[in-house]
Design a protein around this motif. Structure first.
Motif, PDB file in Angstrom:
ATOM      1  N   LEU A   1      -8.820   3.877   7.573  1.00 18.62           N
ATOM      2  CA  LEU A   1      -8.380   4.594   6.380  1.00 18.62           C
ATOM      3  C   LEU A   1      -9.518   4.679   5.361  1.00 18.62           C
ATOM      4  CD1 LEU A   1      -4.767   3.271   5.566  1.00 18.62           C
ATOM      5  CD2 LEU A   1      -5.415   5.572   6.282  1.00 18.62           C
ATOM      6  N   LEU A   2      -9.783   5.902   4.885  1.00 20.72           N
ATOM      7  CA  LEU A   2     -10.874   6.143   3.945  1.00 20.72           C
ATOM      8  C   LEU A   2     -10.343   6.414   2.543  1.00 20.72           C
ATOM      9  CD1 LEU A   2     -13.121   8.508   6.120  1.00 20.72           C
ATOM     10  CD2 LEU A   2     -12.925   6.008   6.192  1.00 20.72           C
ATOM     11  N   HIS A   3     -11.013   5.852   1.557  1.00 20.55           N
ATOM     12  CA  HIS A   3     -10.614   6.028   0.152  1.00 20.55           C
ATOM     13  C   HIS A   3     -11.184   7.312  -0.424  1.00 20.55           C
ATOM     14  CE1 HIS A   3     -14.629   5.069  -1.432  1.00 20.55           C
ATOM     15  NE2 HIS A   3     -14.687   4.115  -0.520  1.00 20.55           N
ATOM     16  N   GLY A   4     -10.714   7.656  -1.614  1.00 22.54           N
ATOM     17  CA  GLY A   4     -11.184   8.839  -2.299  1.00 22.54           C
ATOM     18  C   GLY A   4     -12.279   8.530  -3.303  1.00 22.54           C
ATOM     19  N   TYR A   5     -12.714   9.559  -4.013  1.00 22.91           N
ATOM     20  CA  TYR A   5     -13.753   9.434  -5.039  1.00 22.91           C
ATOM     21  C   TYR A   5     -13.326   8.392  -6.072  1.00 22.91           C
ATOM     22  CZ  TYR A   5     -17.188  10.979  -8.545  1.00 22.91           C
ATOM     23  OH  TYR A   5     -18.212  11.035  -9.455  1.00 22.91           O
ATOM     24  N   SER A   6     -14.237   7.497  -6.400  1.00 23.99           N
ATOM     25  CA  SER A   6     -14.054   6.393  -7.362  1.00 23.99           C
ATOM     26  C   SER A   6     -13.158   5.284  -6.821  1.00 23.99           C
ATOM     27  CB  SER A   6     -13.499   6.883  -8.712  1.00 23.99           C
ATOM     28  OG  SER A   6     -12.107   7.163  -8.644  1.00 23.99           O
ATOM     29  N   GLY A   7     -12.752   5.361  -5.545  1.00 21.84           N
ATOM     30  CA  GLY A   7     -11.896   4.333  -4.964  1.00 21.84           C
ATOM     31  C   GLY A   7     -12.683   3.278  -4.219  1.00 21.84           C
ATOM     32  N   ASN A   8     -11.943   2.423  -3.509  1.00 25.90           N
ATOM     33  CA  ASN A   8     -12.581   1.409  -2.672  1.00 25.90           C
ATOM     34  C   ASN A   8     -11.637   0.987  -1.554  1.00 25.90           C
ATOM     35  OD1 ASN A   8     -10.785  -0.628  -3.682  1.00 25.90           O
ATOM     36  ND2 ASN A   8     -12.121  -0.945  -5.439  1.00 25.90           N
ATOM     37  N   GLU A   9     -12.016  -0.051  -0.822  1.00 26.50           N
ATOM     38  CA  GLU A   9     -11.277  -0.438   0.374  1.00 26.50           C
ATOM     39  C   GLU A   9      -9.880  -0.991   0.083  1.00 26.50           C
ATOM     40  OE1 GLU A   9     -12.600  -4.164  -1.310  1.00 26.50           O
ATOM     41  OE2 GLU A   9     -13.656  -2.274  -0.984  1.00 26.50           O
ATOM     42  N   SER A  10      -9.593  -1.306  -1.155  1.00 27.71           N
ATOM     43  CA  SER A  10      -8.285  -1.894  -1.477  1.00 27.71           C
ATOM     44  C   SER A  10      -7.235  -0.868  -1.884  1.00 27.71           C
ATOM     45  CB  SER A  10      -8.439  -2.922  -2.598  1.00 27.71           C
ATOM     46  OG  SER A  10      -8.850  -2.292  -3.801  1.00 27.71           O
ATOM     47  N   ASP A  11      -7.614   0.399  -2.039  1.00 23.46           N
ATOM     48  CA  ASP A  11      -6.682   1.406  -2.559  1.00 23.46           C
ATOM     49  C   ASP A  11      -5.417   1.525  -1.724  1.00 23.46           C
ATOM     50  OD1 ASP A  11      -8.567   1.854  -4.462  1.00 23.46           O
ATOM     51  OD2 ASP A  11      -9.023   3.917  -3.911  1.00 23.46           O
ATOM     52  N   TRP A  12      -5.568   1.551  -0.402  1.00 21.22           N
ATOM     53  CA  TRP A  12      -4.397   1.732   0.464  1.00 21.22           C
ATOM     54  C   TRP A  12      -3.516   0.490   0.484  1.00 21.22           C
ATOM     55  CZ3 TRP A  12      -2.961   6.336   2.344  1.00 21.22           C
ATOM     56  CH2 TRP A  12      -3.927   7.353   2.435  1.00 21.22           C
ATOM     57  N   ILE A  13      -4.089  -0.675   0.145  1.00 18.20           N
ATOM     58  CA  ILE A  13      -3.287  -1.889   0.017  1.00 18.20           C
ATOM     59  C   ILE A  13      -2.452  -1.826  -1.249  1.00 18.20           C
ATOM     60  CG2 ILE A  13      -3.398  -4.367  -0.455  1.00 18.20           C
ATOM     61  CD1 ILE A  13      -3.843  -3.847   2.427  1.00 18.20           C
ATOM     62  N   TYR A  14      -3.093  -1.476  -2.367  1.00 15.42           N
ATOM     63  CA  TYR A  14      -2.385  -1.408  -3.648  1.00 15.42           C
ATOM     64  C   TYR A  14      -1.311  -0.328  -3.652  1.00 15.42           C
ATOM     65  CZ  TYR A  14      -5.967  -4.492  -5.567  1.00 15.42           C
ATOM     66  OH  TYR A  14      -6.800  -5.553  -5.812  1.00 15.42           O
ATOM     67  N   SER A  15      -1.500   0.707  -2.847  1.00 18.49           N
ATOM     68  CA  SER A  15      -0.489   1.762  -2.778  1.00 18.49           C
ATOM     69  C   SER A  15       0.766   1.291  -2.047  1.00 18.49           C
ATOM     70  CB  SER A  15      -1.054   2.991  -2.058  1.00 18.49           C
ATOM     71  OG  SER A  15      -1.135   2.779  -0.657  1.00 18.49           O
ATOM     72  N   GLY A  16       0.653   0.176  -1.324  1.00 17.12           N
ATOM     73  CA  GLY A  16       1.787  -0.356  -0.582  1.00 17.12           C
ATOM     74  C   GLY A  16       1.969   0.240   0.794  1.00 17.12           C
ATOM     75  N   VAL A  17       1.020   1.077   1.227  1.00 21.65           N
ATOM     76  CA  VAL A  17       1.181   1.820   2.471  1.00 21.65           C
ATOM     77  C   VAL A  17       0.602   1.094   3.675  1.00 21.65           C
ATOM     78  CG1 VAL A  17       0.373   3.878   3.690  1.00 21.65           C
ATOM     79  CG2 VAL A  17       1.368   4.101   1.424  1.00 21.65           C
ATOM     80  N   ALA A  18      -0.535   0.443   3.517  1.00 12.25           N
ATOM     81  CA  ALA A  18      -1.283  -0.069   4.665  1.00 12.25           C
ATOM     82  C   ALA A  18      -0.453  -1.007   5.540  1.00 12.25           C
ATOM     83  CB  ALA A  18      -2.548  -0.772   4.192  1.00 12.25           C
ATOM     84  N   GLU A  19       0.160  -2.010   4.947  1.00 13.29           N
ATOM     85  CA  GLU A  19       0.929  -2.967   5.742  1.00 13.29           C
ATOM     86  C   GLU A  19       2.154  -2.314   6.368  1.00 13.29           C
ATOM     87  OE1 GLU A  19       1.866  -6.639   3.907  1.00 13.29           O
ATOM     88  OE2 GLU A  19      -0.229  -7.296   3.814  1.00 13.29           O
ATOM     89  N   ASP A  20       2.752  -1.355   5.668  1.00 16.10           N
ATOM     90  CA  ASP A  20       3.925  -0.677   6.232  1.00 16.10           C
ATOM     91  C   ASP A  20       3.536   0.191   7.415  1.00 16.10           C
ATOM     92  OD1 ASP A  20       6.798  -0.228   6.033  1.00 16.10           O
ATOM     93  OD2 ASP A  20       6.266   1.831   5.529  1.00 16.10           O
ATOM     94  N   LEU A  21       2.398   0.879   7.327  1.00 15.40           N
ATOM     95  CA  LEU A  21       1.907   1.656   8.470  1.00 15.40           C
ATOM     96  C   LEU A  21       1.659   0.734   9.663  1.00 15.40           C
ATOM     97  CD1 LEU A  21      -0.687   4.093   6.845  1.00 15.40           C
ATOM     98  CD2 LEU A  21       1.473   4.750   7.921  1.00 15.40           C
ATOM     99  N   ALA A  22       1.047  -0.412   9.383  1.00 13.09           N
ATOM    100  CA  ALA A  22       0.735  -1.356  10.451  1.00 13.09           C
ATOM    101  C   ALA A  22       1.992  -1.844  11.149  1.00 13.09           C
ATOM    102  CB  ALA A  22      -0.056  -2.537   9.883  1.00 13.09           C
ATOM    103  N   SER A  23       3.009  -2.209  10.366  1.00 15.41           N
ATOM    104  CA  SER A  23       4.223  -2.777  10.950  1.00 15.41           C
ATOM    105  C   SER A  23       5.162  -1.715  11.515  1.00 15.41           C
ATOM    106  CB  SER A  23       4.972  -3.609   9.896  1.00 15.41           C
ATOM    107  OG  SER A  23       5.350  -2.808   8.791  1.00 15.41           O
TER     108      SER A  23
END
Length: 267
Positions: A47-69
């Motif tokens: 998963l790639l972040h957007g401009y001004s973002g970083n590797e934690s953006d998808w975690i803070y959005s609450g999506v990453a762990e839900d996609l994984a599970s």
């Protein structure tokens, strides 16, 4: 769910970089017994972040762990600064190589992930949507599917940009540094259209592509240019749009559509 952040030395970026991950390898059987995705081997999504973002953006959005599970995916999130995931000539500025090769090889070895193309996908939003398209087409032997949300497909805009100009995001100097000579960028390998056309002309396998953008997004028209290009070139693709602007409300919804489509398409 095994999750966390790690740091390692990246040759491509010439320094320490962070990677965030969510891997459902330790999920109890009773939590996945009725989920058909856990009846097959685990696949991987970068998963790639957007401009001004970083590797934690998808975690803070609450999506990453839900996609994984939900889909039995090892979800790997990287950071590459505001560099559009493109390689530059300068040492330590090989961001496409980082996203499409180095980090894939590193995480496959570290976590024991599948090295099969059909088990490996790339997705992103905004600048990361551009990055997912570009990286997926630059490394078609690595990625089995691409998900691009509200992609910053500004290559033609940059191609018409002149010194002293810019847009609401950045100035000419930034774009010329990231993309190179703006008078040549549309015909260069920085353009996903160039990469796609080359693969097609050479008869090589091209990953299926999912695109989505909000109808009120400021990048809507830019996405229509790429949509038409892919349709005109008979791409294996799915395009979706719906009410929405350039925000997490839209991305949090359509990332599921995109991931499910590429999983079903690749099989």
């Amino acid at each position: 769910m095994a999750s966390g952040t790690l740091r390692y030395y990246s040759l491509a970026q010439g320094g320490q970089v962070n990677i965030t991950y969510s891997i459902p390898a330790d999920t109890p059987d009773f939590m996945v017994a009725e989920n058909p995705n856990f009846k097959r081997p685990m696949k991987t999504l970068y998963l790639l972040h957007g401009y001004s973002g970083n590797e934690s953006d998808w975690i803070y959005s609450g999506v990453a762990e839900d996609l994984a599970s939900t889909y039995n995916l090892a979800v790997i999130m990287i950071t590459a600064g505001n560099n559009f995931y493109l390689d530059r000539k300068a040492t330590g500025h090989q961001y496409c190589t980082f996203a499409g090769k180095e980090v894939v090889e590193f995480t496959r070895k570290l976590f024991g992930l599948s090295d099969k193309k059909e088990d490996t996908f790339i997705a992103g939003l905004s600048m990361g949507g551009f990055g997912a398209l570009h990286t997926g087409l630059a490394f078609p032997e690595t990625f089995g599917g691409i998900v691009a949300l509200s992609s910053a497909l500004i290559i033609h805009e940059v191609g018409n940009m002149k010194p002293g100009e810019g847009n609401d995001v950045a100035n000419y100097e930034y774009y010329s540094e990231v993309f190179g000579d703006t008078t040549k960028v549309v015909e260069s390998d920085a353009n996903p259209e160039v990469l796609y056309k080359r693969l097609k002309d050479e008869g090589k396998s091209i990953p299926p592509i999912y695109m989505a953008v909000g109808t009120e997004d400021f990048l809507y028209e830019n996405n229509q240019v790429m949509r038409k290009f892919l349709e005109d070139n008979d791409a294996n693709m799915k395009y979706e749009e719906g009410p929405g602007i350039h925000d997490w409300k839209f991305w949090n919804k359509y990332i599921y559509n995109g991931v499910e489509w590429v999983l079903n398409t690749v099989g």
